[in-house]
Scaffold this active site. Structure first.
Site, PDB file in Angstrom:
ATOM      1  N   ASN A 178     -10.991   2.229   2.391  1.00  0.00           N
ATOM      2  CA  ASN A 178     -10.452   2.104   1.040  1.00  0.00           C
ATOM      3  C   ASN A 178     -11.286   1.182   0.155  1.00  0.00           C
ATOM      4  O   ASN A 178     -11.476   1.449  -1.039  1.00  0.00           O
ATOM      5  CB  ASN A 178      -9.003   1.618   1.078  1.00  0.00           C
ATOM      6  CG  ASN A 178      -8.334   1.763  -0.276  1.00  0.00           C
ATOM      7  OD1 ASN A 178      -8.304   2.851  -0.844  1.00  0.00           O
ATOM      8  ND2 ASN A 178      -7.830   0.667  -0.817  1.00  0.00           N
TER       9      ASN A 178
ATOM     10  N   TRP B 246     -19.525  11.545 -20.975  1.00  0.00           N
ATOM     11  CA  TRP B 246     -20.141  11.189 -19.698  1.00  0.00           C
ATOM     12  C   TRP B 246     -21.535  11.806 -19.565  1.00  0.00           C
ATOM     13  O   TRP B 246     -21.810  12.861 -20.125  1.00  0.00           O
ATOM     14  CB  TRP B 246     -19.251  11.663 -18.546  1.00  0.00           C
ATOM     15  CG  TRP B 246     -17.872  11.083 -18.563  1.00  0.00           C
ATOM     16  CD1 TRP B 246     -16.727  11.702 -18.968  1.00  0.00           C
ATOM     17  CD2 TRP B 246     -17.489   9.765 -18.156  1.00  0.00           C
ATOM     18  NE1 TRP B 246     -15.652  10.858 -18.836  1.00  0.00           N
ATOM     19  CE2 TRP B 246     -16.084   9.657 -18.345  1.00  0.00           C
ATOM     20  CE3 TRP B 246     -18.180   8.669 -17.643  1.00  0.00           C
ATOM     21  CZ2 TRP B 246     -15.373   8.504 -18.041  1.00  0.00           C
ATOM     22  CZ3 TRP B 246     -17.474   7.507 -17.341  1.00  0.00           C
ATOM     23  CH2 TRP B 246     -16.088   7.434 -17.540  1.00  0.00           C
TER      24      TRP B 246
ATOM     25  N   TRP C  68     -15.574  10.752 -13.946  1.00  0.00           N
ATOM     26  CA  TRP C  68     -14.742  10.477 -12.765  1.00  0.00           C
ATOM     27  C   TRP C  68     -14.199  11.759 -12.141  1.00  0.00           C
ATOM     28  O   TRP C  68     -13.968  11.824 -10.934  1.00  0.00           O
ATOM     29  CB  TRP C  68     -13.588   9.540 -13.127  1.00  0.00           C
ATOM     30  CG  TRP C  68     -12.637  10.073 -14.172  1.00  0.00           C
ATOM     31  CD1 TRP C  68     -12.716   9.893 -15.521  1.00  0.00           C
ATOM     32  CD2 TRP C  68     -11.465  10.865 -13.953  1.00  0.00           C
ATOM     33  NE1 TRP C  68     -11.674  10.528 -16.165  1.00  0.00           N
ATOM     34  CE2 TRP C  68     -10.884  11.134 -15.218  1.00  0.00           C
ATOM     35  CE3 TRP C  68     -10.849  11.380 -12.822  1.00  0.00           C
ATOM     36  CZ2 TRP C  68      -9.719  11.887 -15.379  1.00  0.00           C
ATOM     37  CZ3 TRP C  68      -9.687  12.131 -12.972  1.00  0.00           C
ATOM     38  CH2 TRP C  68      -9.142  12.373 -14.246  1.00  0.00           C
TER      39      TRP C  68
ATOM     40  N   TRP D  80      -9.190   7.157  -8.607  1.00  0.00           N
ATOM     41  CA  TRP D  80     -10.374   7.415  -9.424  1.00  0.00           C
ATOM     42  C   TRP D  80     -10.182   6.946 -10.864  1.00  0.00           C
ATOM     43  O   TRP D  80     -11.086   6.365 -11.464  1.00  0.00           O
ATOM     44  CB  TRP D  80     -10.739   8.904  -9.382  1.00  0.00           C
ATOM     45  CG  TRP D  80     -11.683   9.170  -8.267  1.00  0.00           C
ATOM     46  CD1 TRP D  80     -11.385   9.574  -6.995  1.00  0.00           C
ATOM     47  CD2 TRP D  80     -13.103   9.001  -8.292  1.00  0.00           C
ATOM     48  NE1 TRP D  80     -12.519   9.670  -6.231  1.00  0.00           N
ATOM     49  CE2 TRP D  80     -13.589   9.330  -6.998  1.00  0.00           C
ATOM     50  CE3 TRP D  80     -14.012   8.613  -9.270  1.00  0.00           C
ATOM     51  CZ2 TRP D  80     -14.945   9.268  -6.672  1.00  0.00           C
ATOM     52  CZ3 TRP D  80     -15.366   8.556  -8.950  1.00  0.00           C
ATOM     53  CH2 TRP D  80     -15.816   8.882  -7.665  1.00  0.00           C
TER      54      TRP D  80
ATOM     55  N   TRP E 185       2.072   1.659  -3.536  1.00  0.00           N
ATOM     56  CA  TRP E 185       1.022   2.239  -4.397  1.00  0.00           C
ATOM     57  C   TRP E 185       1.046   3.763  -4.289  1.00  0.00           C
ATOM     58  O   TRP E 185       0.922   4.479  -5.287  1.00  0.00           O
ATOM     59  CB  TRP E 185      -0.365   1.738  -3.977  1.00  0.00           C
ATOM     60  CG  TRP E 185      -0.838   0.513  -4.690  1.00  0.00           C
ATOM     61  CD1 TRP E 185      -0.959  -0.746  -4.174  1.00  0.00           C
ATOM     62  CD2 TRP E 185      -1.274   0.412  -6.067  1.00  0.00           C
ATOM     63  NE1 TRP E 185      -1.444  -1.605  -5.134  1.00  0.00           N
ATOM     64  CE2 TRP E 185      -1.652  -0.928  -6.295  1.00  0.00           C
ATOM     65  CE3 TRP E 185      -1.377   1.338  -7.110  1.00  0.00           C
ATOM     66  CZ2 TRP E 185      -2.129  -1.367  -7.536  1.00  0.00           C
ATOM     67  CZ3 TRP E 185      -1.856   0.904  -8.333  1.00  0.00           C
ATOM     68  CH2 TRP E 185      -2.221  -0.425  -8.549  1.00  0.00           C
TER      69      TRP E 185
ATOM     70  N   GLU F 258       0.832  -1.202   0.000  1.00  0.00           N
ATOM     71  CA  GLU F 258       0.000   0.000   0.000  1.00  0.00           C
ATOM     72  C   GLU F 258       0.871   1.258   0.000  1.00  0.00           C
ATOM     73  O   GLU F 258       0.540   2.260  -0.646  1.00  0.00           O
ATOM     74  CB  GLU F 258      -0.941   0.004   1.207  1.00  0.00           C
ATOM     75  CG  GLU F 258      -2.020  -1.069   1.145  1.00  0.00           C
ATOM     76  CD  GLU F 258      -2.885  -0.959  -0.092  1.00  0.00           C
ATOM     77  OE1 GLU F 258      -3.450   0.121  -0.330  1.00  0.00           O
ATOM     78  OE2 GLU F 258      -2.992  -1.946  -0.839  1.00  0.00           O
TER      79      GLU F 258
END
Length: 437
Positions: free
Chosen positions: A326, A291, A344, A367, A263, A260
């Site tokens: 998360n 969108w 998004w 996202w 990331w 993590e």
């Protein structure tokens, strides 16, 4: 006569221990003054009078000020536009040098370049250091020198390069005698003076819990467990915890937790090399998706009344606490983009306005992952089933019942879309509108 000193400019590194810029400043100078600037370029854009992040920073600065006063020193806190604040500092003190840690966000890079130019006109050196990550910029790249765009090989290389040198703490305490002794206490602006007010709120403690991290791989996906995750996100965001200390412990205690942290650095690296991702899809083929413009559905998503209990529970947790688990960040983001076909960027901006641990690189990366538009993204045809997610990660409905107590009553709204048909519609929508290269 102006007081002669060096400045350590604090930004997202609100601690005195294991601090790269502070260590170098204290080692090389006999009078070091830590400075923090509440930058009006940032604060003016926030919703007032309540912002938990500003409140958190203010609380941490008060603690730092107390620690420095106990050492016979102090903290200089200013509220102004960055350039004007620096002009005030230069008018007040004879500055020998300025020290700061790197910041990788586009606005911060622009601000630092402008401050560097100002200091240059006064012949003042500006030294900056890596501090908030283990590896930065181009330190972990492919063998041909180009940046990675997929997490797994990046993480493999990150771990292969890791050694004790990168995890070593900066022993700032050895040089605390080099802090400036200003005599009189320096003023600090109140929250009210900056247009904010404090909420009654208990922030998560800056505590690295071995029991939580050792068991992280078993508990991290269960939102009902209050101690299933470390809750150190806000402390990483504002540097009240050292990444080196946390990475050392993660390396010893839990490989999943270490991943993590990797990331986080992966998304910072992506933002550094591809600043366009702030407003554009990482995958350019996704940049022209039309969108849906549906304000009513977006409002329902924001307030947590979609008719999907786990989605709504996540949104209500965010709205009430400035935190979202998360697993639910992934679910709610996927739901907005794929079930509702809403951009998004709207969801990312909403999270940015609410999250206490908001981090541009991670928020953007998460996202885009959920929307399928990013590097190393979930493919567009992978669409979370909110009912399956609830059954798997909140099997006793403890979390849902906490945040959506009416979910099994007639007062709870019907789902805004039906999952199976929304899934088919999303797959068809993406397939038709992704530009083939």
């Amino acid at each position: 006569m102006k007081q002669r000193l060096a400045i350590c400019w604090l930004r997202r590194d609100l601690r005195l221990h294991d601090h790269a810029a502070l260590y170098h400043a204290l080692r090389k100078h006999s009078a070091v003054l830590p400075v923090f600037i509440f930058d009006r370029n940032i604060l003016d854009a926030l919703q007032k009078p309540f912002d938990l992040r500003v409140q958190f920073i203010h609380e941490q600065l008060r603690q730092l000020k107390g620690q420095l006063r106990a050492l016979g020193s102090d903290l200089c806190v200013l509220y102004d536009y960055a350039g004007q604040a620096w002009q005030h500092i230069l008018n007040t003190y004879e500055v020998e040098a300025v020290y700061a840690n790197h910041d990788y966000e586009p606005y911060a890079r622009k601000r630092d370049n402008e401050v560097a130019e100002l200091l240059k006109t006064h012949h003042i050196p500006f030294y900056t250091f890596k501090d908030q990550v283990i590896f930065e910029k181009s330190e972990v790249v492919k063998s041909d020198g180009t940046p990675y765009s997929v997490f797994t090989p990046y993480a493999r290389k990150w771990k292969a390069q890791l050694n004790d040198f990168y995890l070593r703490s900066y022993p700032t305490e050895k040089y605390f005698s080099s802090f400036l002794k200003p005599g009189e206490e320096l003023p600090m602006p109140s929250l009210e003076a900056m247009g904010f007010r404090a909420k009654s709120f208990v922030f998560p403690p800056c505590e690295i819990r071995e029991d939580i991290i050792r068991n992280y791989h078993n508990t991290r996906d269960l939102p009902a467990l209050d101690e299933g995750t470390s809750r150190l996100g806000v402390h990483l965001r504002f540097g009240t915890v050292s990444i080196r200390e946390l990475a050392r412990k993660a390396q010893a205690w839990n490989a999943t937790y270490l991943n993590e942290l990797i990331w986080r650095e992966f998304f910072m690296m992506i933002l550094w090399h591809h600043p366009r991702v702030v407003t554009h899809a990482f995958k350019e083929a996704y940049d022209h998706i039309p969108w849906q413009q549906n304000e009513e559905l977006f409002r329902r998503w924001c307030e947590g009344t979609t008719g999907y209990p786990l989605v709504d529970a996540g949104m209500r947790q965010l709205n009430a606490s400035g935190y979202m688990h998360n697993r639910l960040r992934m679910l709610t983001a996927s739901f907005l983009c794929k079930h509702l076909l809403i951009d998004w960027r709207l969801g990312e901006a909403y999270f940015a306005s609410k999250l206490l641990d908001y981090e541009l690189s991670s928020n953007n990366g998460g996202w885009q992952w959920a929307a399928g538009t990013g590097c190393d993204a979930a493919p567009y045809f992978r669409i979370f089933n909110p009912w399956t997610q609830q059954k798997k990660f909140d099997p006793d409905n403890r979390f849902v019942s906490r945040w959506v107590p009416e979910w099994q009553t007639k007062d709870y709204p019907k789902p805004v879309v039906e999952h199976a048909s929304a899934r088919e519609r999303a797959i068809d929508f993406y397939k038709r509108h992704i530009r083939q290269t």
